[in-house]
Design a protein around this motif. Structure first.
Motif, mmCIF file in Angstrom:
data_model
loop_
_atom_site.group_PDB
_atom_site.id
_atom_site.type_symbol
_atom_site.label_atom_id
_atom_site.label_comp_id
_atom_site.label_asym_id
_atom_site.label_seq_id
_atom_site.Cartn_x
_atom_site.Cartn_y
_atom_site.Cartn_z
ATOM 1 N N HIS A 109 -5.271 -6.288 2.413
ATOM 2 C CA HIS A 109 -4.452 -5.719 2.468
ATOM 3 C C HIS A 109 -4.268 -4.700 4.330
ATOM 4 O O HIS A 109 -5.661 -4.366 4.498
ATOM 5 C CB HIS A 109 -3.740 -5.279 1.525
ATOM 6 C CG HIS A 109 -4.114 -3.954 0.902
ATOM 7 N ND1 HIS A 109 -4.431 -3.403 -0.709
ATOM 8 C CD2 HIS A 109 -5.022 -2.870 1.293
ATOM 9 C CE1 HIS A 109 -5.239 -2.837 -0.837
ATOM 10 N NE2 HIS A 109 -5.534 -2.279 0.533
ATOM 11 N N SER A 111 -5.299 -2.319 6.273
ATOM 12 C CA SER A 111 -5.829 -1.028 6.111
ATOM 13 C C SER A 111 -6.198 0.030 7.613
ATOM 14 O O SER A 111 -7.004 -0.122 7.197
ATOM 15 C CB SER A 111 -6.521 -0.739 4.316
ATOM 16 O OG SER A 111 -6.942 0.357 4.506
ATOM 17 N N ASP A 114 -9.774 2.190 7.235
ATOM 18 C CA ASP A 114 -10.612 1.192 7.285
ATOM 19 C C ASP A 114 -10.671 0.291 8.549
ATOM 20 O O ASP A 114 -11.792 -0.770 8.242
ATOM 21 C CB ASP A 114 -10.981 0.344 6.464
ATOM 22 C CG ASP A 114 -10.286 1.401 4.305
ATOM 23 O OD1 ASP A 114 -10.990 2.229 4.536
ATOM 24 O OD2 ASP A 114 -8.839 0.587 3.616
ATOM 25 N N GLU A 147 -0.619 0.519 0.298
ATOM 26 C CA GLU A 147 -1.109 -1.019 1.175
ATOM 27 C C GLU A 147 -0.418 -2.097 1.097
ATOM 28 O O GLU A 147 0.351 -2.297 1.628
ATOM 29 C CB GLU A 147 -2.535 -0.726 0.743
ATOM 30 C CG GLU A 147 -3.337 0.718 1.370
ATOM 31 C CD GLU A 147 -4.008 1.275 0.600
ATOM 32 O OE1 GLU A 147 -3.061 0.893 -0.695
ATOM 33 O OE2 GLU A 147 -4.155 2.161 -0.055
ATOM 34 N N THR A 151 1.893 -3.793 3.827
ATOM 35 C CA THR A 151 1.911 -4.743 4.208
ATOM 36 C C THR A 151 3.078 -5.614 3.845
ATOM 37 O O THR A 151 3.009 -6.663 4.773
ATOM 38 C CB THR A 151 0.213 -5.634 3.055
ATOM 39 O OG1 THR A 151 -0.397 -5.178 3.559
ATOM 40 C CG2 THR A 151 -0.152 -6.852 4.013
#
Lengths: 197, 197
Positions: A109, A111, A114, A147, A151
């Motif tokens: 998803h 993020s 990250d 998340e 998305t």
């Protein structure tokens, strides 16, 4: 404890999800002691799978061919597309037998923390499909997490801009779920998403 | 569902103890999607272990050498021998650190119904060791099941005939076990085997 080869086997088994040191030990002893033939089969199966399984070029699902069985299946509804986070989600929906359209698997998803942006999870490829194909409804089935919702929102707004109908799967109290044991978040979602009869 | 290679991997994973269809599927997807490097390592580890691991010629334990580390260890008490049913039992005792003698692993128990006699579980080899070596005490640590008890009784009487001291590990209420939750069989054994203080 019994030499590097057995220790390495126990350690390698711990890479499997849900397998701790005790289970890994039990599995190793089972493979060596009770079922060496199954061990050979398992080793070959893993090797073969890692070597031959790739991604479907249409839906990104794991497959051995260039197109997965679902994308290649002409009897699937071509104008319904369901967006999922993981292959496991796809298995679950297929096993329920409740959906006859096609899928698109994100493998994750959005993020930003990250460094996972739209391209990393194939959203550009998905939007291109919406342009190229005649898709009437895009069903967003990402998870109901922060998340997953972000998305779904991102994909949904881009798809609507392309003039594609967008829906979200229903979230609420599960079948057979007793209200007493359902968590507060699910309950409040079930109330805010109630439907008139 | 997604082609023979993935299906075969899921099916092969089900040979592991405690792994049902759902876990096998989760494991397969994990290996293919999240951790292909670990998958390669696991496949090699299984192959190596099946190829190289055999039995210790003294105690029948799984090992890569002709003698296992425990039998080869000179600091182990040579006159104490503990008889076990499975390699897992050996692991458990070693991890408790409560025993410094050597072992003999039967890999099973006497079971005439299944055609498993004394030779099939190495009792002839065990009795030969009692003749050849200077063993003072043979500790019977087979399970407290009908078959385990019968096996212990069989080995014990033969060992005593050879003039070797024989003992049986204690069975009773486990440490931290609350009497309320202990099964009746264990409780009655704990009473009949009580020791005077």
């Amino acid at each position: 404890m019994f030499g590097p080869v057995i220790d390495e086997l126990i350690d390698a088994l711990r890479c499997l999800p849900g397998v701790g040191p005790k289970s890994a030990q039990r599995m190793a002893l089972h493979l060596l002691d009770k079922d060496p033939r199954a061990a050979g089969r398992l080793s070959t199966a893993i090797e073969q799978a890692v070597e031959r399984v790739g991604r479907c070029q249409l839906c990104r699902m794991l497959t051995e061919a260039t197109e997965c069985e679902i994308c290649a299946n002409q009897r699937r509804q071509p104008d319904l597309l369901c967006v999922l986070e993981t292959p496991a989600d796809l298995f679950a929906i297929e096993q329920s037998g409740s959906y006859r359209g096609r899928y698109f698997v994100l493998f994750g998803h959005l993020s930003p923390i990250d460094g996972i942006g739209p391209e990393a999870i194939g959203i550009d490829q998905l939007l291109q499909r919406l342009v190229d194909e005649d898709i009437k409804e895009l069903i967003l089935a990402t998870n109901l997490t922060v998340e997953g919702e972000a998305t779904a929102h991102y994909i949904g707004s881009h798809a609507q801009a392309l003039g594609v109908g967008v829906s979200r799967i229903a979230h609420g109290v599960p079948l057979g779920g007793e209200l007493e044991y359902v968590d507060g978040g699910t309950l409040s979602h079930a109330f805010s998403s109630r439907t008139l009869l």
